[in-house]
Write a protein that holds these residues in place. Sequence first.
Motif, mmCIF file in Angstrom:
data_model
loop_
_atom_site.group_PDB
_atom_site.id
_atom_site.type_symbol
_atom_site.label_atom_id
_atom_site.label_comp_id
_atom_site.label_asym_id
_atom_site.label_seq_id
_atom_site.Cartn_x
_atom_site.Cartn_y
_atom_site.Cartn_z
ATOM 1 N N UNK A 25 0.824 -1.201 0.000
ATOM 2 C CA UNK A 25 0.000 0.000 0.000
ATOM 3 C C UNK A 25 0.861 1.254 0.000
ATOM 4 N N UNK A 26 1.950 1.206 0.718
ATOM 5 C CA UNK A 26 2.816 2.371 0.826
ATOM 6 C C UNK A 26 3.540 2.684 -0.466
ATOM 7 N N UNK A 27 3.676 1.710 -1.350
ATOM 8 C CA UNK A 27 4.434 1.922 -2.583
ATOM 9 C C UNK A 27 3.537 2.263 -3.776
ATOM 10 N N UNK A 28 2.249 2.393 -3.540
ATOM 11 C CA UNK A 28 1.341 2.649 -4.661
ATOM 12 C C UNK A 28 1.637 3.957 -5.377
ATOM 13 N N UNK A 34 10.949 -1.510 -3.917
ATOM 14 C CA UNK A 34 11.985 -2.405 -3.402
ATOM 15 C C UNK A 34 11.719 -2.785 -1.952
ATOM 16 N N UNK A 35 10.953 -1.952 -1.229
ATOM 17 C CA UNK A 35 10.618 -2.270 0.160
ATOM 18 C C UNK A 35 9.906 -3.613 0.237
ATOM 19 N N UNK A 36 8.909 -3.799 -0.605
ATOM 20 C CA UNK A 36 8.126 -5.032 -0.581
ATOM 21 C C UNK A 36 9.001 -6.223 -0.953
ATOM 22 N N UNK A 244 6.827 3.481 8.122
ATOM 23 C CA UNK A 244 6.728 2.082 7.733
ATOM 24 C C UNK A 244 7.547 1.176 8.646
ATOM 25 N N UNK A 245 8.193 1.787 9.626
ATOM 26 C CA UNK A 245 8.935 0.992 10.614
ATOM 27 C C UNK A 245 8.303 1.196 11.992
ATOM 28 N N UNK A 246 8.718 2.244 12.683
ATOM 29 C CA UNK A 246 8.254 2.460 14.052
ATOM 30 C C UNK A 246 6.775 2.839 14.125
ATOM 31 N N UNK A 247 6.265 3.551 13.122
ATOM 32 C CA UNK A 247 4.897 4.067 13.176
ATOM 33 C C UNK A 247 3.985 3.414 12.133
ATOM 34 N N UNK A 248 4.167 2.127 11.908
ATOM 35 C CA UNK A 248 3.303 1.447 10.940
ATOM 36 C C UNK A 248 1.938 1.123 11.536
ATOM 37 N N UNK A 249 1.856 1.002 12.860
ATOM 38 C CA UNK A 249 0.580 0.649 13.488
ATOM 39 C C UNK A 249 -0.504 1.708 13.234
ATOM 40 N N UNK A 250 -0.221 3.014 13.378
ATOM 41 C CA UNK A 250 -1.265 3.993 13.047
ATOM 42 C C UNK A 250 -1.628 4.015 11.562
ATOM 43 N N UNK A 251 -0.693 3.631 10.682
ATOM 44 C CA UNK A 251 -1.032 3.520 9.254
ATOM 45 C C UNK A 251 -2.089 2.431 9.069
ATOM 46 N N UNK A 324 6.681 -4.251 11.027
ATOM 47 C CA UNK A 324 7.516 -3.133 10.597
ATOM 48 C C UNK A 324 8.535 -3.574 9.561
ATOM 49 N N UNK A 325 8.856 -2.664 8.658
ATOM 50 C CA UNK A 325 9.885 -2.939 7.655
ATOM 51 C C UNK A 325 11.238 -3.096 8.341
ATOM 52 N N UNK A 326 11.979 -4.110 7.942
ATOM 53 C CA UNK A 326 13.284 -4.371 8.539
ATOM 54 C C UNK A 326 13.635 -5.832 8.408
ATOM 55 N N UNK A 327 14.599 -6.146 7.572
ATOM 56 C CA UNK A 327 14.931 -7.536 7.292
ATOM 57 C C UNK A 327 15.499 -8.283 8.476
ATOM 58 N N UNK A 328 16.454 -7.674 9.182
ATOM 59 C CA UNK A 328 17.071 -8.349 10.319
ATOM 60 C C UNK A 328 16.040 -8.668 11.386
ATOM 61 N N UNK A 329 15.155 -7.714 11.637
ATOM 62 C CA UNK A 329 14.132 -7.915 12.657
ATOM 63 C C UNK A 329 13.217 -9.079 12.337
ATOM 64 N N UNK A 330 12.796 -9.200 11.080
ATOM 65 C CA UNK A 330 11.915 -10.299 10.684
ATOM 66 C C UNK A 330 12.614 -11.644 10.849
ATOM 67 N N UNK A 331 13.868 -11.730 10.407
ATOM 68 C CA UNK A 331 14.612 -12.988 10.513
ATOM 69 C C UNK A 331 14.771 -13.390 11.973
ATOM 70 N N UNK A 332 15.106 -12.430 12.831
ATOM 71 C CA UNK A 332 15.284 -12.732 14.250
ATOM 72 C C UNK A 332 13.972 -13.171 14.889
ATOM 73 N N UNK A 333 12.889 -12.478 14.592
ATOM 74 C CA UNK A 333 11.603 -12.842 15.173
ATOM 75 C C UNK A 333 11.166 -14.229 14.717
ATOM 76 N N UNK A 334 11.401 -14.564 13.455
ATOM 77 C CA UNK A 334 11.055 -15.894 12.963
ATOM 78 C C UNK A 334 11.928 -16.970 13.611
ATOM 79 N N UNK A 335 13.167 -16.626 13.889
ATOM 80 C CA UNK A 335 14.051 -17.554 14.602
ATOM 81 C C UNK A 335 13.516 -17.830 16.000
#
Length: 371
Positions: A25-28, A34-36, A244-251, A324-335
């Motif tokens: 939605x943010x890239x429309x 590239x974010x997606x 799209x990182x810290x404030x994605x919840x209000x979006x 939130x956008x962030x590759x390292x964070x997603x990988x760590x959370x999935x781990x």
Amino acid sequence: MNRISTLLLLAVGSLLVLSLTMLASATMLRDNSSWVIRQAVACGVGFLAFSVVALVDLKWVHRATWYCYGATALMLLLTLSPLGSRRLGAQRWLLGTQPSEFAKVALVLALAWFAARYRHRMNTFVTGALGMGAVAGPLLALILLEPDKGTTVLLGGVMLGVMLVAGSRWSHTTLLALLGAAGMALTIFKSGYAMDRINAFVKPEANRDSAAQLNQSLYAFSEGGLEGKGLGRGSLKFKVPEQHTDFIFPVIGEELGLMATLGVVGAFVVILLCGAAIAHRSEDPFHVLLAAGITFVIAGQACFNMGVVTGLLPNKGIALPFISRGGTGVVVMMTLVGLLVNLSRHAVVPETAGRRGKANPFEDADTDLSQ
């Protein structure tokens, strides 16, 4: 796969789908497609990490604890060296990754290992407070130097939670918490931008510039109402930095409405309850403490982020897990989720807990190690 693991994966999967949807939605209307793609790749890497740790023998996880701890400490040191990258006034990146995210895995492993090994001494000040502080201290200090006060506070809270689960006395835990709070307050007092955020939290009407991000966040929630403006029709993502990182919840609140935000909260409640159930049903002390520590990390970070964007906590950048956008964070959370699923495979079911012995390994009357 048991029901707890199924519920856990359904909650996590829903959050990941929502994350990619909101980034799309943010890239429309902006050239950030590239974010997606990057987030989708990170989800794929995260799934591989999840699969490995969900199936590996937990004895190997136990044995690898201090190797993981040492590697993370080394990465944090390199981040503070000329090899690290500096952005937005902080030096938190090393070769495109954030080692402070890896510290979440390393710290919960080390805390669980230490507290399980010395579980019969955790009610003493030397082992329960000083010992756990010595385990967490080096990683927390390196993260604070980046500086990353939010992650430092989060992991400090995780340490206190694991201490209490392991049997540390409330008085010892409270003393350590007060000392940590005093040190953090001194750090904030010496930091101009951090003090601006505290002032904006205490008196937003007198610090409108510093409180602008929060005001836009609250406005987005109110504009979204019950049903939201519709996917892609929100305006907050064009007005607020790091939306799209810290404030994605209000979006999410603005575009999808109150029901979607409550759904996000509900998903994290499910993760919290699943983690608590896995810890409760585990028999091995290391498993109990590891499950508790992982649950504290995920639930604590979610509460921290939601508290900031709703004005309940001072503004401090910390991502919303899985969204939130962030590759390292997603990988760590999935781990971390993979470890929870692995732990659930070894947990006893309620019907057999009574026949196999005490469900809580910390109820032993022993006063010393058996080793």
